[in-house]
Write a protein that holds these residues in place. Structure first.
Motif, PDB file in Angstrom:
ATOM      1  N   PRO A 208       0.426 -13.567   4.962  1.00 17.83           N
ATOM      2  CA  PRO A 208       1.152 -13.179   3.744  1.00 17.83           C
ATOM      3  C   PRO A 208       1.586 -11.715   3.727  1.00 17.83           C
ATOM      4  CG  PRO A 208      -1.193 -13.303   3.304  1.00 17.83           C
ATOM      5  CD  PRO A 208      -1.008 -13.807   4.703  1.00 17.83           C
ATOM      6  N   THR A 209       1.077 -10.893   4.676  1.00 27.85           N
ATOM      7  CA  THR A 209       1.442  -9.475   4.733  1.00 27.85           C
ATOM      8  C   THR A 209       2.010  -9.169   6.117  1.00 27.85           C
ATOM      9  OG1 THR A 209      -0.315  -8.876   3.182  1.00 27.85           O
ATOM     10  CG2 THR A 209       0.583  -7.106   4.546  1.00 27.85           C
ATOM     11  N   ASN A 225       3.075 -11.276   0.050  1.00 29.35           N
ATOM     12  CA  ASN A 225       3.106 -12.450  -0.814  1.00 29.35           C
ATOM     13  C   ASN A 225       1.728 -12.644  -1.428  1.00 29.35           C
ATOM     14  OD1 ASN A 225       5.767 -13.687  -0.716  1.00 29.35           O
ATOM     15  ND2 ASN A 225       5.372 -14.036   1.458  1.00 29.35           N
ATOM     16  N   ALA A 226       1.605 -12.413  -2.721  1.00 29.48           N
ATOM     17  CA  ALA A 226       0.329 -12.634  -3.397  1.00 29.48           C
ATOM     18  C   ALA A 226       0.033 -14.117  -3.538  1.00 29.48           C
ATOM     19  CB  ALA A 226       0.327 -11.970  -4.775  1.00 29.48           C
ATOM     20  N   SER A 227       1.070 -14.935  -3.586  1.00 29.48           N
ATOM     21  CA  SER A 227       0.935 -16.385  -3.674  1.00 29.48           C
ATOM     22  C   SER A 227       2.001 -17.024  -2.799  1.00 29.48           C
ATOM     23  CB  SER A 227       1.101 -16.860  -5.123  1.00 29.48           C
ATOM     24  OG  SER A 227       1.240 -18.268  -5.184  1.00 29.48           O
ATOM     25  N   ILE A 305      -4.704  -8.287   0.159  1.00 28.50           N
ATOM     26  CA  ILE A 305      -5.845  -8.938  -0.492  1.00 28.50           C
ATOM     27  C   ILE A 305      -5.924  -8.522  -1.956  1.00 28.50           C
ATOM     28  CG2 ILE A 305      -8.361  -9.093  -0.522  1.00 28.50           C
ATOM     29  CD1 ILE A 305      -8.269  -8.775   2.532  1.00 28.50           C
ATOM     30  N   GLU A 307      -3.444  -7.607  -3.899  1.00 23.34           N
ATOM     31  CA  GLU A 307      -2.379  -8.273  -4.651  1.00 23.34           C
ATOM     32  C   GLU A 307      -2.720  -9.744  -4.895  1.00 23.34           C
ATOM     33  OE1 GLU A 307       0.496  -6.932  -6.030  1.00 23.34           O
ATOM     34  OE2 GLU A 307      -0.549  -5.078  -5.525  1.00 23.34           O
ATOM     35  N   LYS A 308      -3.325 -10.397  -3.905  1.00 27.85           N
ATOM     36  CA  LYS A 308      -3.731 -11.795  -4.073  1.00 27.85           C
ATOM     37  C   LYS A 308      -4.752 -11.930  -5.194  1.00 27.85           C
ATOM     38  CE  LYS A 308      -5.728 -15.708  -1.572  1.00 27.85           C
ATOM     39  NZ  LYS A 308      -6.265 -16.197  -0.266  1.00 27.85           N
ATOM     40  N   ASN A 309      -5.655 -10.958  -5.285  1.00 25.33           N
ATOM     41  CA  ASN A 309      -6.680 -10.999  -6.336  1.00 25.33           C
ATOM     42  C   ASN A 309      -6.099 -10.770  -7.729  1.00 25.33           C
ATOM     43  OD1 ASN A 309      -8.696 -11.498  -4.436  1.00 25.33           O
ATOM     44  ND2 ASN A 309      -9.199  -9.338  -4.196  1.00 25.33           N
ATOM     45  N   TRP A 311      -3.262 -12.133  -8.652  1.00 22.61           N
ATOM     46  CA  TRP A 311      -2.398 -13.266  -8.955  1.00 22.61           C
ATOM     47  C   TRP A 311      -3.098 -14.241  -9.894  1.00 22.61           C
ATOM     48  CZ3 TRP A 311       2.603 -14.164  -8.267  1.00 22.61           C
ATOM     49  CH2 TRP A 311       3.067 -15.475  -8.473  1.00 22.61           C
TER      50      TRP A 311
END
Length: 456
Positions: A208-209, A225-227, A305, A307-309, A311
């Motif tokens: 995603p990164t 991409n966070a999602s 990571i 940014e994913k957290n 989301w």
């Protein structure tokens, strides 16, 4: 007492000036919006982004005084393949930083289709209203962007070719970083166009990164991409993330294909009288610096990571976007029963996708079944289960889904239709029964296991 302390003491004594001094310190990096006849300019003292009001493309991104984008003369250097350019456009500020003490700004560039094709991407045009937004927050080292397609019910039928976001970078970005295996110096000899972009394709869901770095200035540019809920093809989809573009003299580029024709491709077909809406991303365009490429890359992966957290982002306010409280979590356990061995799962992937559907093959009357591996029209939600088969799919949009499970060493896939995910359900457990095709045990004997998803 040093000079600064003396000055502060003096200001305190005379009175009335300290509040002004404190306010200046607090707003030094506040987000601002400047507007010209053709552009919006968003800045927070670290990043400055210029956005075209005529198309929704990014004209430039400045980071700590360095221009990151290629600076193309024919069009913006970071573009959505289906831009918002139209004879009927709505351009506005959707988050005004003056209303939130400079914490965040957002602008919207929307083109109204009126039933006419929009965009001129690599896969052609598409009939839909297209809205492109950019958001910048205080102290951020990058900018968010997302896009919403809205095919109204009274619009003609339309079929989408390739769809992507691409950023063309300055030529001095010379270190490509796609994944662990494609992370290296990538310069071109003067005048050379010896390129093979397919050498740099990889599984999208697992990376995603990704981005480029400049080994001279030690600056990186990344797409995060966070999602992956908006992507096509599920967790096995391979596509381009970065390469050098021969059409622009080998310029480094960062790409995000959400509807692709590569490696089997994917599809979006919308019928006349069908109202179809889909939000693509938000994605974070991240700029960073460090002592060397490894430090820069590690920082970018850590940011991914982070940014994913975050989301789903709570600041997004759009009718096409359910916030966290409107989404659901689906928990379960997949049990692999083998009468000969005590098998456990390896790389178990479980997903919720739209039910399979049929479309007409382009130019023929033949029908084609579209499953999750070829679907770009709907959202997909995938997770990785553990060896015991336990899984949790978080932040699922409300809707009706088919649950799928695939695992290494197990032929075929498990599928169960009619999974209903209700709005705001923080935990939805499902119990399913069925067969998961054939597994080969260590002795080479074919056995027929049973897969069960149990509530827990």
């Amino acid at each position: 007492m040093n000079r600064i302390s003396s000055l502060l003491f003096f200001l305190f004594v005379i009175g009335g000036c300290i509040p002004v001094l404190v306010q200046a310190a607090n707003t030094a990096d506040a987000v601002t919006i400047k507007e010209t006849a053709t552009n919006y300019i968003l800045s927070n003292g670290i990043v400055e982004a210029t956005i075209s009001k005529q198309s929704g493309g990014l004209v430039s991104i400045g980071y700590k005084g360095k221009q990151m984008l290629a600076g193309r003369s024919d069009r913006p250097s970071a573009i959505w393949s289906h831009d918002a350019k139209s004879t009927n456009m709505i351009v506005k500020i959707t988050i005004d930083p003056s209303s939130n003490n400079g914490e965040r700004a957002e602008v919207s560039i929307k083109g109204i289709s009126g039933g006419l094709p929009m965009g001129n991407g690599p896969g052609g045009s598409f009939i839909a209203d297209i809205e492109i937004r950019y958001a910048l927050e205080k102290n951020a080292q990058g900018i968010y962007t997302y896009c919403v397609f809205d095919h109204l019910a009274d619009y003609p039928a339309s079929s989408m070719g390739e769809a992507r976001f691409v950023a063309f970078l300055q030529k001095d970005f010379d270190w490509i970083s796609v994944d662990e295996k494609r992370n290296r110096l990538y310069r071109l000899p003067e005048g050379s166009m010896d390129l093979n972009k397919y050498n740099f394709t990889t599984v999208q869901h697992e990376n995603p990164t990704f981005g480029w770095m400049n080994t001279q200035s030690n600056i990186g540019f990344w797409l995060i991409n966070a999602s992956m809920e908006y992507m096509s093809g599920g967790p096995t989809k391979v596509d381009f993330l970065c390469h050098r573009d021969t059409r622009i003299n080998g310029a480094p580029c960062v790409l995000n294909y959400w509807r692709s024709s590569h490696y089997g491709g994917s599809t979006v077909q919308v019928a006349q009288h069908e109202h179809w809406q889909k939000m693509i991303r938000p994605t974070f365009l991240y700029c960073n610096t460090g002592n060397n490429v490894e430090a820069i890359r590690k920082d970018a992966l850590a940011k991914g990571i982070s940014e994913k957290n975050k989301w789903p982002y709570q600041w997004v306010n759009h009718s096409a976007y359910p916030i966290k409280e409107q989404r659901a979590t689906v928990n379960g356990k997949m049990v692999l029963k083998d009468p000969i061995t005590s098998a456990t799962f390896t790389r178990l992937r479980v997903g919720l996708t739209a039910p399979d559907y049929t479309i007409k093959q382009t130019g023929t009357t033949a029908l084609r079944i579209v499953d999750w591996q070829f679907d770009a029209k709907h959202y997909q939600f995938w997770t990785t289960g553990n060896e015991q088969g336990e899984f949790s799919i978080t932040n699922v949009r409300p809707g009706k889904y088919t649950l799928h499970a695939i695992a290494d060493g197990v032929l075929g896939e498990y599928a169960k239709a009619d999974i209903i995910v209700e709005e705001g359900k923080r935990s939805t457990s499902v119990r399913l029964n069925g067969s998961l095709c054939v597994v080969v045990n260590n002795s080479g004997i074919l056995v027929l296991p049973t897969a069960i998803v149990q509530s827990f």
